[in-house]
Design an enzyme around this catalytic site. Structure first.
Site, PDB file in Angstrom:
ATOM      1  N   ASP A  78     -60.769  58.637  85.429  1.00 42.54           N
ATOM      2  CA  ASP A  78     -61.025  59.680  86.428  1.00 42.54           C
ATOM      3  C   ASP A  78     -61.084  59.044  87.817  1.00 42.54           C
ATOM      4  O   ASP A  78     -61.914  58.178  88.070  1.00 42.54           O
ATOM      5  CB  ASP A  78     -62.367  60.350  86.080  1.00 42.54           C
ATOM      6  CG  ASP A  78     -62.692  61.510  86.995  1.00 42.54           C
ATOM      7  OD1 ASP A  78     -61.792  61.988  87.711  1.00 42.54           O
ATOM      8  OD2 ASP A  78     -63.863  61.930  86.984  1.00 42.54           O
TER       9      ASP A  78
ATOM     10  N   ASP B 164     -55.990  64.059  88.406  1.00 42.96           N
ATOM     11  CA  ASP B 164     -56.550  62.709  88.534  1.00 42.96           C
ATOM     12  C   ASP B 164     -57.414  62.301  87.350  1.00 42.96           C
ATOM     13  O   ASP B 164     -58.207  61.369  87.446  1.00 42.96           O
ATOM     14  CB  ASP B 164     -57.396  62.617  89.808  1.00 42.96           C
ATOM     15  CG  ASP B 164     -58.719  63.332  89.651  1.00 42.96           C
ATOM     16  OD1 ASP B 164     -58.720  64.480  89.184  1.00 42.96           O
ATOM     17  OD2 ASP B 164     -59.753  62.734  89.976  1.00 42.96           O
ATOM     18  N   GLU B 165     -57.255  62.993  86.242  1.00 44.63           N
ATOM     19  CA  GLU B 165     -58.203  62.766  85.151  1.00 44.63           C
ATOM     20  C   GLU B 165     -57.464  62.902  83.825  1.00 44.63           C
ATOM     21  O   GLU B 165     -56.673  63.824  83.649  1.00 44.63           O
ATOM     22  CB  GLU B 165     -59.259  63.860  85.252  1.00 44.63           C
ATOM     23  CG  GLU B 165     -60.551  63.593  84.589  1.00 44.63           C
ATOM     24  CD  GLU B 165     -61.457  64.821  84.715  1.00 44.63           C
ATOM     25  OE1 GLU B 165     -62.143  65.098  83.732  1.00 44.63           O
ATOM     26  OE2 GLU B 165     -61.452  65.495  85.755  1.00 44.63           O
TER      27      GLU B 165
HETATM   28 MG   LIG Z   1     -61.929  62.810  89.720  1.00 44.25          MG
END
Ligand SMILES: [Mg+2]
Length: 350
Positions: A8, A103-104
């Protein structure tokens, strides 16, 4: 025993902006909708957090807390480009990737032979490479299951690397606050705490029967998580098509007026959930109503996600279809396919 990573990026949108404009690193920065258009903060950097600014907070509130806050509109094209670089990096390690947002992602590295099979090493490598190739810091959690990996990635943010080895799961879980468990939001936390259940060790002292009585099907989930059991696989075909929240009421709502009153907290919750996702909402929202006879209906229409009047209007139409007591209400938005995202001004209400 599985090895799962949860990777993350730290304050992703803000991190991309700071990378591209280093002068922004030292100032409180938020990415989100403008205060004038009743927007909310999507992401903010750590200097902004020091003022109490948080994701999903109305930008106007954020500005009151931090008058010098710099607010930038989101630039998804740029974020998506960075996201693709990071996804490519994940792919160098394993094809078993479940992206949760730009983003994860979860990665199942159980069968990866590189790095002598050490998931900790792999996590270290991901962090180094992400920083070297994109200039963005990544926090990674390593654990035998998804929910633990996710807790771990958040444990030491930013730039964190937390490993929960199989033999440490028990010791890690016992003192863990129940609010950290997957699917346990503020309402369930309050309900658990009212029962004297604050930590996983308290939860473990309740029988499965008791938890099923109190929490329905979710009781089994609680029972298992408290013992570190989470068999969910890293789902590579996952595709998030909508984001929604719903509540089953302890007592049926007798009429439309009661339903109207119950809607704002749901919309609030939806707004917060959307802010956690990097996919911008589409202009399609929906309201789901389940009546006391278990018939259910969904009304859907165009309009921005956090326009409460729009949801109220849909609720009225949906309720008319049954016109009887209501046991469950839900609100949600359909997400836009990636290509169509460019034109949207995220979290702004026109
Ligand atoms: Mg994040």
């Amino acid at each position: 025993m599985r090895k799962i990573l949860h990777a993350d990026c730290d304050c992703f949108y803000a991190a991309v902006e700071m990378r591209d404009q280093p002068a922004l690193r030292e100032v409180p920065l938020a990415v989100g909708g403008s205060a004038e258009r009743r927007g909310v903060v999507a992401t903010c950097n750590y200097p902004a957090r020091a003022f109490g600014v948080r994701s999903a907070m109305p930008t106007a509130t954020a500005r009151r807390l931090c008058p010098e806050l710099v607010v930038l509109p989101p630039d998804f094209e740029r974020y998506r480009a960075v996201s693709q670089q990071i996804q490519a990096l994940f792919l160098e390690l394993t094809p078993l990737i479940e992206p949760l947002s730009l983003d994860e992602a979860y990665l199942d590295v159980s069968e990866v032979a590189r790095f002598h099979g050490s998931a900790t090493w792999m996590a270290q490598w991901l962090k180094e490479q992400t920083l070297a190739r994109t200039g963005i810091t990544l926090s990674v959690g390593v654990a035998p299951s998804k929910f633990l990996a996710k807790i771990a990635s958040d444990w030491d943010k930013p730039d964190g690397l937390t490993v929960i080895a199989p033999e440490d799961v028990d010791g890690f879980l016992r003192p863990l606050p129940v609010s950290k468990l997957h699917g346990v939001g503020p309402a369930t936390t309050a309900k658990l705490e009212a029962l004297g259940i604050h930590r996983c060790e308290d939860l473990r002292q309740r029988s499965l029967t008791t938890l099923l009585e109190r929490f329905g099907k979710f009781g089994r989930h609680l029972y298992q998580l408290a013992r570190g059991i989470d068999e969910r696989e890293v789902n590579i075909s996952r595709e998030r098509k909508s984001v929604s929240v719903e509540t089953t009421f302890d007592r049926d709502l007798p009429d439309l007026a009661a339903c109207r009153q119950a809607l704002p907290p749901l919309i609030d919750k939806l707004r917060k959930r959307l802010a956690r996702h990097d996919d911008p909402p589409s202009d399609k929202r929906f309201v789901k109503v389940k009546f006391d006879d278990f018939s259910q209906t969904t009304m859907e229409s165009a309009g921005y996600a956090d326009d409460s009047r729009g949801f109220q209007h849909l609720l009225e139409q949906a309720w008319q279809r049954g016109a009887r007591p209501v046991r469950l209400l839900g609100v949600g938005v359909r997400l836009v396919p990636e290509d169509a995202q460019r034109q949207l001004t995220l979290f702004d209400e026109s």
